[in-house]
Write an enzyme that holds these catalytic residues in place. Structure first.
Site, PDB file in Angstrom:
ATOM      1  N   LYS A 135       0.834  -1.209   0.000  1.00 54.78           N
ATOM      2  CA  LYS A 135       0.000   0.000   0.000  1.00 54.78           C
ATOM      3  C   LYS A 135       0.866   1.255   0.000  1.00 54.78           C
ATOM      4  CE  LYS A 135      -3.629   2.441   2.523  1.00 54.78           C
ATOM      5  NZ  LYS A 135      -4.721   2.349   3.527  1.00 54.78           N
ATOM      6  N   HIS A 273     -10.199 -31.244 -33.274  1.00 55.71           N
ATOM      7  CA  HIS A 273     -11.100 -30.110 -33.059  1.00 55.71           C
ATOM      8  C   HIS A 273     -12.141 -30.382 -31.981  1.00 55.71           C
ATOM      9  CE1 HIS A 273     -10.052 -28.857 -37.455  1.00 55.71           C
ATOM     10  NE2 HIS A 273      -9.038 -28.704 -36.619  1.00 55.71           N
TER      11      HIS A 273
END
Length: 512
Positions: A135, A273
């Site tokens: 922070k 596929h």
């Protein structure tokens, strides 16, 4: 003199890093095992208790949760009120924090550890320090990854301090680290409580690699692995040969592994596929390969192959004749590996198949603005779950073929129809907008091989009797489907008209 606080569970590389900090006029604050290691290396340190003027208590659960630590981390050097408060209370700034956390992940993945061990390995002070330091990145450098030691020291050596850009980047990394850590804890508690739909879903993944591209060459893509590794997964496979897996390779490989998980005997799965194009099962791997190949020798070109037994040289020689993208197996005999490695781009993956029956994970699919979550479809009905709804019952051979067809159709994109015999798939119709077109495709592929053992499986019920009639007219002898249509009776009557068997399972296997 600047101050650095170092407290680590993974201490690799820390002595050299701390020496670099000392060379840049840092005073080191440390705790426990980290302090002992540094002192033994000749690096003078301050104990946390010397800074806080308060002893470590509650078996180490409370040691850094103190204003002399967090005030030193959170105090803004550019605010005179903060500076005045810190001076008044004799709180000295802490300029660098190097912390990694208690090994929670390692604890919960260790079968010898129990719930109590997991609780004691939930770090509280570490995440708090990281968040405080992150922070206040304008003033504080926060380091959670030993891969950053070299960069931090280089900037200190060259500039006397880390750059603001580096501190901001390291702060973001610290917040990612604590968020991932908390997500694992939340997930663990949800599992302990058997909570299947937590109010807040927290998932965490770790970057495995940047892909060359996504589904298409203009789409950037990245591959992330589950923070809690699974053995039977593409992320755990060891690559023995070939270029980097592509985005589509990974999706196809995952789909093929899901199919292979269904079979116990020697089996070969060929996939293209996201749909199977051939599945063969036999009493040995070479014959299983022959059957899978015969199922669709055209579509297998450029396909993904999964074999659930060690690859022998004879099978390898047959596969070597084709262009294949990936071959996955539990192992490869040395001679087989030598044959297959002749193709430098062929991806060869070794994977532990012994864990294929682990508890199923949930699967997720992203949609715009949200996420769909479901449990994997691990259900597979067998003869005990089937209901014969026609006058004619299937033969034993047809029952075996029906089971193979059912395993295959479960992993074929809807609308899905699979035609099979006892050894292999014969025809697969996938992804059509209507079921009759899928039926025509599957039966059309199978036509020259249809005999008394040929059967058909459907992933969902028949909305009309046209599929049954088409199949029966073309020689299909038995059909398995979930049932549940308001027109089920029409399909049953059609099967009876042509004297074929039909069974229902009550379980649908849509795969979108």
């Amino acid at each position: 003199m600047k101050r650095a606080l170092i407290s680590l569970s993974d201490k690799s590389g820390i002595v050299e890093f701390a020496q670099g900090l000392v060379a840049n006029d840092f005073e080191i604050i440390s705790t426990g095992g980290t302090q002992k290691m540094l002192e033994e290396a000749g690096i003078k340190t301050l104990a946390v208790e010397e800074v806080t003027n308060f002893p470590e208590i509650l078996d180490g659960r409370v040691k850094t949760l103190n204003p002399y630590i967090h005030g030193g981390l959170l105090g803004r050097r550019d605010l005179s009120e903060h500076v005045a408060t810190m001076e008044k209370l004799a709180i000295r700034p802490i300029d660098l924090v190097c912390v990694n956390l208690y090994p929670f992940k390692e604890t919960i993945t260790d079968p010898s550890k129990d719930f109590a061990d997991a609780i004691e390995n939930i770090d509280i002070g570490g995440p708090s320090m990281l968040r405080s330091a992150a922070k206040n990145f304008n003033d504080v450098t926060v380091v959670v990854d030993k891969a950053d030691y070299e960069k931090v020291l280089a900037e200190l050596n060259n500039e006397g301090n880390t750059t603001l850009a580096t501190r901001k980047k390291l702060a973001a990394k610290a917040f990612e680290h604590t968020a991932s850590y908390d997500a694992m804890i939340a997930h663990y508690f949800a599992e302990q409580l058997h909570e299947v739909a937590p109010e807040k879903l927290t998932l965490t993944y770790e970057l495995e690699s940047k892909m060359r591209y996504g589904e298409n060459s203009h789409q950037p893509a990245w591959f992330y692995r589950d923070a809690l590794p699974k053995k039977y997964a593409i992320t755990s496979a060891k690559q023995l040969n070939g270029k980097q897996l592509s985005y589509n390779n990974i999706k196809d490989a995952d789909a093929a592994l899901r199919i292979a998980r269904e079979f116990e005997g020697p089996t070969v799965v060929a996939l293209k596929h996201m749909n199977p194009c051939g599945i063969g099962q036999a009493d040995n791997l070479e014959k299983a390969w022959d059957l899978a190949y015969a199922a669709d020798p055209i579509s297998i070109f450029g396909g993904i192959i999964v074999l659930n037994r060690p690859v022998d040289v004879k099978t390898a020689e047959k596969m070597h004749k084709l262009f294949l993208e990936i071959i996955i197996a539990p192992s490869f005999e040395p001679a087989a590996l030598e044959v297959l490695k002749q193709k430098k781009n062929l991806r060869l993956l070794e994977l532990d198949f012994s864990a294929k029956d682990e508890t199923p994970a949930f699967e997720t699919v992203s949609v715009m603005g949200g996420l769909l979550v479901q449990e994997q479809d691990m259900t597979l009905e067998d003869l005990a779950d089937w209901t014969v709804v026609t006058k004619k019952a299937p033969t034993k051979a047809q029952e075996k073929a029906l089971l193979l067809a059912l395993k295959a159709v479960k992993h074929t994109k809807s609308n899905a129809i699979v035609v099979a015999n006892t050894e292999r798939t014969l025809g697969i119709g996938a992804g059509q907008p209507n079921r009759i077109d899928s039926t025509k495709i599957a039966v059309g592929h199978a036509k020259e091989f249809i005999d008394a053992e040929t059967v058909l499986a459907s992933d969902a019920f028949f909305p009309m009797d046209d599929c049954v009639e088409y199949a029966a007219k073309n020689g299909i002898k038995a059909i398995i489907q979930p049932g549940g249509s308001i027109r089920d009776e029409d399909s049953i009557k059609m099967a009876d008209k042509y004297g074929i068997a039909m069974l229902t399972t009550g379980i649908r296997h849509f795969r979108h």
